[in-house]
Motif scaffolding. Structure first.
Motif, PDB file in Angstrom:
ATOM      1  N   ALA A   1      37.921  -1.111  -4.783  1.00 42.49           N
ATOM      2  CA  ALA A   1      37.158   0.140  -4.686  1.00 42.49           C
ATOM      3  C   ALA A   1      38.104   1.326  -4.481  1.00 42.49           C
ATOM      4  O   ALA A   1      37.962   2.361  -5.147  1.00 42.49           O
ATOM      5  CB  ALA A   1      36.130   0.063  -3.561  1.00 42.49           C
ATOM      6  N   THR A   2      39.066   1.176  -3.593  1.00 40.13           N
ATOM      7  CA  THR A   2      40.041   2.246  -3.369  1.00 40.13           C
ATOM      8  C   THR A   2      40.911   2.450  -4.603  1.00 40.13           C
ATOM      9  O   THR A   2      41.207   3.584  -4.981  1.00 40.13           O
ATOM     10  CB  THR A   2      40.906   1.948  -2.137  1.00 40.13           C
ATOM     11  N   ALA A   3      41.304   1.373  -5.265  1.00 41.76           N
ATOM     12  CA  ALA A   3      42.093   1.486  -6.498  1.00 41.76           C
ATOM     13  C   ALA A   3      41.306   2.246  -7.563  1.00 41.76           C
ATOM     14  O   ALA A   3      41.887   3.051  -8.310  1.00 41.76           O
ATOM     15  CB  ALA A   3      42.485   0.100  -7.003  1.00 41.76           C
ATOM     16  N   HIS A   4      39.991   2.018  -7.627  1.00 41.18           N
ATOM     17  CA  HIS A   4      39.152   2.747  -8.583  1.00 41.18           C
ATOM     18  C   HIS A   4      39.190   4.244  -8.287  1.00 41.18           C
ATOM     19  O   HIS A   4      39.324   5.058  -9.209  1.00 41.18           O
ATOM     20  CB  HIS A   4      37.718   2.212  -8.520  1.00 41.18           C
ATOM     21  N   TYR A   5      39.091   4.614  -7.019  1.00 44.62           N
ATOM     22  CA  TYR A   5      39.187   6.031  -6.658  1.00 44.62           C
ATOM     23  C   TYR A   5      40.524   6.615  -7.118  1.00 44.62           C
ATOM     24  O   TYR A   5      40.570   7.687  -7.735  1.00 44.62           O
ATOM     25  CB  TYR A   5      39.012   6.220  -5.153  1.00 44.62           C
ATOM     26  N   HIS A   6      41.618   5.923  -6.839  1.00 45.27           N
ATOM     27  CA  HIS A   6      42.941   6.440  -7.205  1.00 45.27           C
ATOM     28  C   HIS A   6      43.128   6.546  -8.716  1.00 45.27           C
ATOM     29  O   HIS A   6      43.799   7.467  -9.195  1.00 45.27           O
ATOM     30  CB  HIS A   6      44.046   5.585  -6.587  1.00 45.27           C
ATOM     31  N   SER A   7      42.521   5.640  -9.465  1.00 43.22           N
ATOM     32  CA  SER A   7      42.704   5.677 -10.918  1.00 43.22           C
ATOM     33  C   SER A   7      41.744   6.646 -11.628  1.00 43.22           C
ATOM     34  O   SER A   7      42.060   7.130 -12.713  1.00 43.22           O
ATOM     35  CB  SER A   7      42.572   4.280 -11.524  1.00 43.22           C
TER      36      SER A   7
END
Length: 117
Positions: free
Chosen positions: A51-57
């Motif tokens: 979920a956090t990786a999705h925000y960053h990408s």
């Protein structure tokens, strides 16, 4: 940024489990839903933190819990927690019979030892 920016209430969730964990054969602890595109990712207590990786990408700042009975939102951009917010397209959570952690059959026996402390 206002709380309602980054929402698209018409977009349904991408599935009932973490999209990337499903693709890779992984597992998750809890699930989070992107309020803008519906992407389901695993929480930061999960091994992969999708979920956090999705925000960053993507830059999509707001997530909602995808756990049954939970209505809270988190804004990554402002580090703000909201007890509730706008209604999103159903369903509001993964199926109640889906185990936590999940999915069934892919969670290691020592799963609790692998979560961050």
């Amino acid at each position: 940024m206002r709380f309602t920016e980054g929402f698209d209430a018409s977009v349904p969730p991408s599935g009932t489990g973490c999209a990337e964990c499903e693709e890779a054969g992984g597992w998750w602890f809890h699930l989070r839903r992107c309020a803008q595109c519906g992407h389901i990712g695993c929480c930061d207590d999960s091994p992969a933190k999708h979920a956090t990786a999705h925000y960053h990408s993507t830059g999509h700042p707001v997530i909602r819990s995808f756990e049954p009975g939970e209505e809270w939102f988190w804004n990554y951009a402002t580090d703000d927690l909201y007890a509730s917010g706008p209604d999103l397209a159903p369903p509001a959570s993964h199926p109640e019979d889906q185990p936590v952690p999940g999915p069934a059959g892919r969670v290691p026996k020592n799963w609790a030892e692998t979560l961050r402390g």
